[in-house]
Design a protein around this motif. Structure first.
Motif, mmCIF file in Angstrom:
data_model
loop_
_atom_site.group_PDB
_atom_site.id
_atom_site.type_symbol
_atom_site.label_atom_id
_atom_site.label_comp_id
_atom_site.label_asym_id
_atom_site.label_seq_id
_atom_site.Cartn_x
_atom_site.Cartn_y
_atom_site.Cartn_z
ATOM 1 N N THR A 63 0.829 -1.209 0.000
ATOM 2 C CA THR A 63 0.000 0.000 0.000
ATOM 3 C C THR A 63 0.859 1.253 0.000
ATOM 4 O O THR A 63 0.687 2.148 -0.833
ATOM 5 C CB THR A 63 -0.947 0.017 1.210
ATOM 6 O OG1 THR A 63 -1.779 -1.143 1.194
ATOM 7 C CG2 THR A 63 -1.828 1.261 1.189
ATOM 8 N N LEU A 64 1.812 1.332 0.922
ATOM 9 C CA LEU A 64 2.601 2.551 1.073
ATOM 10 C C LEU A 64 3.970 2.193 1.632
ATOM 11 O O LEU A 64 4.060 1.530 2.659
ATOM 12 C CB LEU A 64 1.876 3.504 2.034
ATOM 13 C CG LEU A 64 2.424 4.933 2.162
ATOM 14 C CD1 LEU A 64 2.129 5.742 0.903
ATOM 15 C CD2 LEU A 64 1.811 5.632 3.385
ATOM 16 N N TYR A 97 12.104 0.293 9.585
ATOM 17 C CA TYR A 97 10.995 1.192 9.894
ATOM 18 C C TYR A 97 9.667 0.433 9.859
ATOM 19 O O TYR A 97 9.559 -0.647 9.267
ATOM 20 C CB TYR A 97 10.954 2.384 8.933
ATOM 21 C CG TYR A 97 10.355 2.094 7.572
ATOM 22 C CD1 TYR A 97 8.994 2.276 7.330
ATOM 23 C CD2 TYR A 97 11.154 1.656 6.510
ATOM 24 C CE1 TYR A 97 8.444 2.017 6.081
ATOM 25 C CE2 TYR A 97 10.616 1.412 5.269
ATOM 26 C CZ TYR A 97 9.253 1.591 5.052
ATOM 27 O OH TYR A 97 8.719 1.326 3.820
ATOM 28 N N CYS A 98 8.655 1.034 10.520
ATOM 29 C CA CYS A 98 7.305 0.467 10.491
ATOM 30 C C CYS A 98 6.306 1.614 10.334
ATOM 31 O O CYS A 98 6.568 2.564 9.604
ATOM 32 C CB CYS A 98 7.030 -0.413 11.705
ATOM 33 S SG CYS A 98 7.363 0.337 13.319
ATOM 34 N N ILE A 128 6.407 5.468 8.434
ATOM 35 C CA ILE A 128 6.063 5.708 7.040
ATOM 36 C C ILE A 128 5.231 6.963 6.830
ATOM 37 O O ILE A 128 5.394 7.679 5.841
ATOM 38 C CB ILE A 128 5.336 4.478 6.434
ATOM 39 C CG1 ILE A 128 5.052 4.688 4.942
ATOM 40 C CG2 ILE A 128 4.058 4.158 7.196
ATOM 41 C CD1 ILE A 128 6.280 4.932 4.100
ATOM 42 N N PHE A 129 4.332 7.303 7.760
ATOM 43 C CA PHE A 129 3.453 8.441 7.516
ATOM 44 C C PHE A 129 4.189 9.774 7.624
ATOM 45 O O PHE A 129 3.965 10.682 6.822
ATOM 46 C CB PHE A 129 2.246 8.396 8.448
ATOM 47 C CG PHE A 129 1.247 7.346 8.061
ATOM 48 C CD1 PHE A 129 0.506 7.461 6.901
ATOM 49 C CD2 PHE A 129 1.074 6.211 8.839
ATOM 50 C CE1 PHE A 129 -0.410 6.492 6.522
ATOM 51 C CE2 PHE A 129 0.174 5.235 8.476
ATOM 52 C CZ PHE A 129 -0.580 5.366 7.318
ATOM 53 N N THR A 134 6.308 14.206 4.405
ATOM 54 C CA THR A 134 7.438 15.116 4.222
ATOM 55 C C THR A 134 8.136 14.921 2.886
ATOM 56 O O THR A 134 8.566 15.893 2.248
ATOM 57 C CB THR A 134 8.451 14.931 5.362
ATOM 58 O OG1 THR A 134 7.771 14.992 6.620
ATOM 59 C CG2 THR A 134 9.516 16.014 5.327
ATOM 60 N N PHE A 135 8.254 13.665 2.461
ATOM 61 C CA PHE A 135 8.988 13.363 1.225
ATOM 62 C C PHE A 135 8.140 12.508 0.281
ATOM 63 O O PHE A 135 8.463 11.350 0.003
ATOM 64 C CB PHE A 135 10.295 12.636 1.558
ATOM 65 C CG PHE A 135 11.187 13.394 2.491
ATOM 66 C CD1 PHE A 135 11.770 14.594 2.112
ATOM 67 C CD2 PHE A 135 11.443 12.910 3.774
ATOM 68 C CE1 PHE A 135 12.594 15.297 2.978
ATOM 69 C CE2 PHE A 135 12.269 13.600 4.651
ATOM 70 C CZ PHE A 135 12.846 14.809 4.248
ATOM 71 N N PRO A 136 7.039 13.061 -0.229
ATOM 72 C CA PRO A 136 6.156 12.271 -1.110
ATOM 73 C C PRO A 136 6.840 11.799 -2.388
ATOM 74 O O PRO A 136 6.464 10.769 -2.949
ATOM 75 C CB PRO A 136 4.998 13.237 -1.409
ATOM 76 C CG PRO A 136 5.559 14.604 -1.160
ATOM 77 C CD PRO A 136 6.536 14.433 -0.038
#
Length: 261
Positions: A63-64, A97-98, A128-129, A134-136
């Motif tokens: 998903t992301l 990361y999570c 991740i969010f 911040t860095f899309p």
């Protein structure tokens, strides 16, 4: 002598206050003091010099995720072996990361890696969010570059599709069934709506695809619940991408339902 002792005590309090302030919003840092962390801007600056490892489920990753991240789920039995193999293959520092600041998986991954003989790993505990907002341009959403952080689903959008447990069941007659998105361990043999539900673990993408393909009445609400109301947030991205509009999640999941009884 007394003034000296008072001064030392004052310095100690200041240092403790500084540590508390540094860890504010990151509860896992005090629980895993031996795990080194990397901050958001520092990770972005070093992105090409480190190996980023996503330790979440496959559904969450698909998903992301951070662009270029490796995927090794913490839940896999061979997690430590796979991390060790990756460390041998790529000598750059591993960064785990999570989902975010309250998620402990990135710390747990670093601990497991250390026990497996992989030294020098760090946790990107902002998750991740924070990264995606911040860095899309360095984020992947459903297989495509995110580019615009405005594509991230908002809290208001999520809450618009929530039903409290006492109302969730009232929609069953219209919906026909509810979908239990818990895995077998979370379910522990306890069904909420016996005989009126389907069981599809939230990370089984193929089964969700099949469910939507088999729906003959898209006007009927699609009811979904998980364990504690968090995993369904990832399903929302999938449902929105598929054009599903009439769907509802149980607020708080099965836990809230049993707490209500």
């Amino acid at each position: 002598m007394i003034r000296s002792a008072q001064f030392l005590a004052f310095c100690f309090l200041i240092s403790v206050a500084g540590l508390l302030q540094a860890d504010e919003g990151f509860p896992g840092r005090s629980l895993y003091p031996g795990v080194a962390v990397i901050e958001l801007d520092e990770l972005h600056r070093r992105l090409g010099a480190v190996t980023v490892v996503d330790v979440r489920s496959e559904f969450e990753f698909n998903t992301l995720h951070i662009a270029g991240a490796q995927h090794i789920p913490l839940s896999e039995r061979d997690f430590a072996d796979r991390v060790a193999a990756l460390a041998q293959q790529d000598e750059s520092q591993l960064v785990f990361y999570c989902n975010g600041r309250s998620c402990e998986k990135s710390y747990q991954a670093a601990v497991k890696a250390e026990r497996a003989g992989v030294a020098g790993t760090v946790s990107f505990d902002a998750g991740i969010f924070d990264w995606a907002r911040t860095f899309p341009n360095d984020t992947v959403l459903l297989g495509e570059p995110l580019a615009d952080a405005g594509k991230l689903l908002t809290r208001d959008k999520f809450e618009a599709h929530l039903l409290p447990p006492e109302k969730f069941g009232l929609y069953l007659d219209e919906a026909g069934f509810a979908v239990d998105a818990r895995d077998n361990q979370q379910r522990a043999g306890l069904a909420l709506f016996m005989g009126r539900e389907k069981r599809i673990p939230f990370d089984n993408r193929a089964r969700w695809e099949q469910l939507l393909a088999e729906r003959t009445d898209n006007s009927a609400p699609l009811l979904i619940y998980d364990a504690v109301g968090k995993q369904v947030q990832w399903l929302q991205y999938f449902l929105e991408a598929k054009g599903v509009e009439n769907y509802y999640f149980m607020a708080g999941g099965a836990k809230a339902f049993f707490d209500m009884l």
